[in-house]
Design a protein around this motif. Structure first.
Motif, PDB file in Angstrom:
ATOM      1  N   VAL A   1       0.833  -1.197   0.000  1.00  0.00           N
ATOM      2  CA  VAL A   1       0.000   0.000   0.000  1.00  0.00           C
ATOM      3  C   VAL A   1       0.868   1.248   0.000  1.00  0.00           C
ATOM      4  CG1 VAL A   1      -1.724   1.318   1.297  1.00  0.00           C
ATOM      5  CG2 VAL A   1      -1.920  -1.175   1.137  1.00  0.00           C
ATOM      6  N   LEU A   2       1.872   1.272   0.874  1.00  0.00           N
ATOM      7  CA  LEU A   2       2.706   2.461   1.039  1.00  0.00           C
ATOM      8  C   LEU A   2       4.175   2.075   1.026  1.00  0.00           C
ATOM      9  CD1 LEU A   2       2.695   5.560   1.736  1.00  0.00           C
ATOM     10  CD2 LEU A   2       2.901   4.845   4.137  1.00  0.00           C
ATOM     11  N   PHE A   3       4.947   2.739   0.191  1.00  0.00           N
ATOM     12  CA  PHE A   3       6.401   2.585   0.127  1.00  0.00           C
ATOM     13  C   PHE A   3       7.059   3.907   0.512  1.00  0.00           C
ATOM     14  CE2 PHE A   3       5.276  -0.201  -3.729  1.00  0.00           C
ATOM     15  CZ  PHE A   3       5.151  -1.347  -2.958  1.00  0.00           C
ATOM     16  N   ALA A   4       8.368   3.864   0.670  1.00  0.00           N
ATOM     17  CA  ALA A   4       9.115   5.098   0.870  1.00  0.00           C
ATOM     18  C   ALA A   4       9.051   5.913  -0.413  1.00  0.00           C
ATOM     19  CB  ALA A   4      10.561   4.796   1.253  1.00  0.00           C
ATOM     20  N   GLY A   5       8.309   6.989  -0.393  1.00  0.00           N
ATOM     21  CA  GLY A   5       8.200   7.871  -1.545  1.00  0.00           C
ATOM     22  C   GLY A   5       7.248   7.430  -2.626  1.00  0.00           C
TER      23      GLY A   5
ATOM     24  N   LEU B   1      -5.626   5.733   0.982  1.00  0.00           N
ATOM     25  CA  LEU B   1      -4.591   6.672   1.403  1.00  0.00           C
ATOM     26  C   LEU B   1      -5.193   7.826   2.201  1.00  0.00           C
ATOM     27  CD1 LEU B   1      -2.438   6.856  -1.856  1.00  0.00           C
ATOM     28  CD2 LEU B   1      -1.942   5.532   0.214  1.00  0.00           C
ATOM     29  N   ARG B   2      -6.339   8.302   1.754  1.00  0.00           N
ATOM     30  CA  ARG B   2      -6.965   9.469   2.403  1.00  0.00           C
ATOM     31  C   ARG B   2      -7.576   9.111   3.752  1.00  0.00           C
ATOM     32  NH1 ARG B   2     -12.230  11.425   1.581  1.00  0.00           N
ATOM     33  NH2 ARG B   2     -12.448  10.061  -0.238  1.00  0.00           N
ATOM     34  N   LYS B   3      -8.274   7.967   3.802  1.00  0.00           N
ATOM     35  CA  LYS B   3      -9.036   7.644   5.004  1.00  0.00           C
ATOM     36  C   LYS B   3      -8.302   6.712   5.981  1.00  0.00           C
ATOM     37  CE  LYS B   3     -13.664   8.242   3.047  1.00  0.00           C
ATOM     38  NZ  LYS B   3     -15.002   7.609   2.845  1.00  0.00           N
ATOM     39  N   LYS B   4      -7.379   5.912   5.464  1.00  0.00           N
ATOM     40  CA  LYS B   4      -6.732   4.919   6.328  1.00  0.00           C
ATOM     41  C   LYS B   4      -5.271   5.249   6.639  1.00  0.00           C
ATOM     42  CE  LYS B   4     -10.392   2.160   6.048  1.00  0.00           C
ATOM     43  NZ  LYS B   4     -10.345   0.809   5.460  1.00  0.00           N
ATOM     44  N   ILE B   5      -4.550   5.818   5.674  1.00  0.00           N
ATOM     45  CA  ILE B   5      -3.116   6.043   5.840  1.00  0.00           C
ATOM     46  C   ILE B   5      -2.803   7.427   6.398  1.00  0.00           C
ATOM     47  CG2 ILE B   5      -0.873   6.093   4.695  1.00  0.00           C
ATOM     48  CD1 ILE B   5      -2.151   3.292   4.927  1.00  0.00           C
TER      49      ILE B   5
ATOM     50  N   THR C   1       9.174   6.251   7.814  1.00  0.00           N
ATOM     51  CA  THR C   1       8.295   6.634   8.917  1.00  0.00           C
ATOM     52  C   THR C   1       7.080   7.351   8.347  1.00  0.00           C
ATOM     53  OG1 THR C   1       9.292   8.822   9.227  1.00  0.00           O
ATOM     54  CG2 THR C   1      10.277   6.967  10.444  1.00  0.00           C
ATOM     55  N   MET C   2       6.004   7.373   9.110  1.00  0.00           N
ATOM     56  CA  MET C   2       4.827   8.097   8.651  1.00  0.00           C
ATOM     57  C   MET C   2       5.119   9.588   8.558  1.00  0.00           C
ATOM     58  SD  MET C   2       2.329   6.387   7.563  1.00  0.00           S
ATOM     59  CE  MET C   2       1.408   7.908   7.322  1.00  0.00           C
ATOM     60  N   ALA C   3       5.927  10.118   9.455  1.00  0.00           N
ATOM     61  CA  ALA C   3       6.266  11.539   9.386  1.00  0.00           C
ATOM     62  C   ALA C   3       6.951  11.866   8.067  1.00  0.00           C
ATOM     63  CB  ALA C   3       7.156  11.923  10.570  1.00  0.00           C
ATOM     64  N   ALA C   4       7.908  11.037   7.672  1.00  0.00           N
ATOM     65  CA  ALA C   4       8.632  11.275   6.422  1.00  0.00           C
ATOM     66  C   ALA C   4       7.714  11.162   5.219  1.00  0.00           C
ATOM     67  CB  ALA C   4       9.795  10.304   6.302  1.00  0.00           C
ATOM     68  N   GLU C   5       6.801  10.190   5.240  1.00  0.00           N
ATOM     69  CA  GLU C   5       5.914  10.001   4.087  1.00  0.00           C
ATOM     70  C   GLU C   5       4.891  11.128   3.975  1.00  0.00           C
ATOM     71  OE1 GLU C   5       6.811   7.799   1.763  1.00  0.00           O
ATOM     72  OE2 GLU C   5       8.435   7.733   3.230  1.00  0.00           O
ATOM     73  N   LYS C   6       4.381  11.588   5.093  1.00  0.00           N
ATOM     74  CA  LYS C   6       3.439  12.708   5.030  1.00  0.00           C
ATOM     75  C   LYS C   6       4.113  13.963   4.488  1.00  0.00           C
ATOM     76  CE  LYS C   6       0.413  11.182   8.786  1.00  0.00           C
ATOM     77  NZ  LYS C   6      -0.143  11.522  10.119  1.00  0.00           N
ATOM     78  N   LYS C   7       5.395  14.087   4.730  1.00  0.00           N
ATOM     79  CA  LYS C   7       6.129  15.266   4.279  1.00  0.00           C
ATOM     80  C   LYS C   7       6.609  15.140   2.838  1.00  0.00           C
ATOM     81  CE  LYS C   7      10.168  18.102   5.424  1.00  0.00           C
ATOM     82  NZ  LYS C   7      11.322  18.278   6.363  1.00  0.00           N
ATOM     83  N   ASN C   8       7.031  13.920   2.436  1.00  0.00           N
ATOM     84  CA  ASN C   8       7.752  13.770   1.177  1.00  0.00           C
ATOM     85  C   ASN C   8       7.069  12.914   0.108  1.00  0.00           C
ATOM     86  OD1 ASN C   8      10.016  15.235   2.247  1.00  0.00           O
ATOM     87  ND2 ASN C   8      10.615  13.396   3.362  1.00  0.00           N
ATOM     88  N   ASN C   9       6.141  12.035   0.512  1.00  0.00           N
ATOM     89  CA  ASN C   9       5.537  11.134  -0.461  1.00  0.00           C
ATOM     90  C   ASN C   9       4.542  11.917  -1.334  1.00  0.00           C
ATOM     91  OD1 ASN C   9       3.756   9.137  -1.691  1.00  0.00           O
ATOM     92  ND2 ASN C   9       4.699   7.643  -0.328  1.00  0.00           N
TER      93      ASN C   9
ATOM     94  N   TYR D   1       2.229  11.106  -3.318  1.00  0.00           N
ATOM     95  CA  TYR D   1       0.846  10.612  -3.329  1.00  0.00           C
ATOM     96  C   TYR D   1       0.091  11.069  -2.091  1.00  0.00           C
ATOM     97  CZ  TYR D   1       2.443   7.717  -7.169  1.00  0.00           C
ATOM     98  OH  TYR D   1       2.962   7.283  -8.376  1.00  0.00           O
ATOM     99  N   LEU D   2       0.788  11.239  -0.987  1.00  0.00           N
ATOM    100  CA  LEU D   2       0.145  11.725   0.229  1.00  0.00           C
ATOM    101  C   LEU D   2       0.066  13.242   0.245  1.00  0.00           C
ATOM    102  CD1 LEU D   2       1.606   9.360   3.000  1.00  0.00           C
ATOM    103  CD2 LEU D   2      -0.458   9.091   1.610  1.00  0.00           C
TER     104      LEU D   2
END
Length: 223
Positions: A160-164, A183-187, A205-213, A215-216
Motif C-alpha cells: 500500500v505504502l512505500f518510501a516515496g 490513502l486518504r481515510k486509512k493512511i 516513517t509516517m512523518a517522512a511520508e506525510k512530508k515527502n511522499n 501521493y500523500l
C-alpha cells in the motif's frame, strides 16, 4: 517506544521484504510476507540468529511475491496463516489476481492453502507474541490488502505504502479509486511516530511520508 525486535530479508524474486517481528531475542515471533521462491532457508537464518520461534505467518495481501512461501512455512512449523478474507482465494489460485504475463509462468505449478488459514477483517486485532496486530483493510493494490499497526509503534504497510511511493493498482482486483480512498481515510490519519515496514524497498516513517511522499502530499492539498 518500547524495545521490539524487527529483522528482515529481501526475497530473491521481486525483492519482497519478509519481516520478522518479536518482542525480543530468544522469544516467539511473527513472520510477514515470506516471498518467492521458497525462502524457508533465509527465514531459518534469521530465526537462528535471534533464537526465535515462529507462531504465525501473515500475508499483507494475496500476490504471490508475498505468499509463495506461506504454505511451507506455516505447515512446516504447524502455525496458522493469516490473510484478509477477500484475498484468501489467491493462496490456492494466485492466477486470479495476477496479470497475464505472470500467470503464464504459473501454469506448471500447483498451489495449496496451508492447513490452518485464518481470515482477517477490518479493525480486527490479533494478539500474538504479547503484541497487538491491528488489521486495517486497505484496498487498492488488491481488494484484500491489509496494513497492520503493531502496538502503536510499527506500521506494516505491505504494497500500500512505500518510501516515496505506493503500490500499483492496475492488476486484477486493484483499483486506483480504492487506493486513493485508502490513502486518504486509512493512511493519512495514522500517527507520525509510526515506523513503516513496507513490502518493498527501505523502511521509512509516517512523518517522512506525510512530508515527502507525493501521493500523500497531493491528497493533503485536495481535502
Amino acid at each position: 517506544m518500547k524495545s521490539v525486535l524487527v529483522d528482515s530479508f529481501a526475497a530473491p524474486m521481486y525483492a519482497t521484504n519478509c519481516w520478522v517481528i518479536a518482542p525480543k531475542a530468544g522469544s516467539e515471533c511473527v513472520v510477514i510476507d515470506p516471498g518467492m521462491p521458497d525462502v524457508s532457508q533465509q527465514l531459518d537464518e534469521i530465526l537462528k540468529k535471534h533464537s526465535l520461534k515462529p507462531v504465525a505467518v501473515i500475508a499483507t495481501h494475496g500476490h504471490l511475491d508475498h505468499t509463495f512461501s506461506i504454505q511451507p512455512i506455516a505447515d512446516g512449523y504447524s502455525i496458522p496463516a493469516y490473510i484478509h478474507s477477500l484475498d484468501r482465494v489467491a493462496l490456492a489460485h494466485p492466477e486470479r489476481i495476477h496479470g497475464p504475463e505472470f500467470v503464464a509462468t504459473l501454469s506448471a505449478m500447483d498451489f495449496v492453502e496451508p492447513k490452518d488459514v485464518r481470515e482477517l477483517r477490518n479493525e480486527e486485532v490479533v494478539e500474538l507474541v504479547g503484541m497487538k496486530f491491528k488489521a486495517i483493510h486497505a484496498p487498492g493494490h488488491t481488494a484484500g490488502s491489509l496494513v497492520f499497526v503493531v502496538d502503536d509503534e510499527l506500521l506494516v504497510s505491505g504494497d500500500v505504502l512505500f518510501a516515496g511511493s505506493i503500490g500499483r493498482t492496475d492488476l486484477p482486483s486493484g483499483s486506483a479509486e480504492a487506493m486513493e480512498t485508502t490513502l486518504r481515510k486509512k493512511i493519512l490519519p495514522l500517527g507520525d511516530h509510526l515506523r513503516v515496514l513496507p513490502g518493498h524497498y527501505a523502511e521509512t516513517t509516517m512523518a517522512a511520508e506525510k512530508k515527502n511522499n507525493p501521493y500523500l502530499t497531493a491528497l493533503k492539498g485536495r481535502y
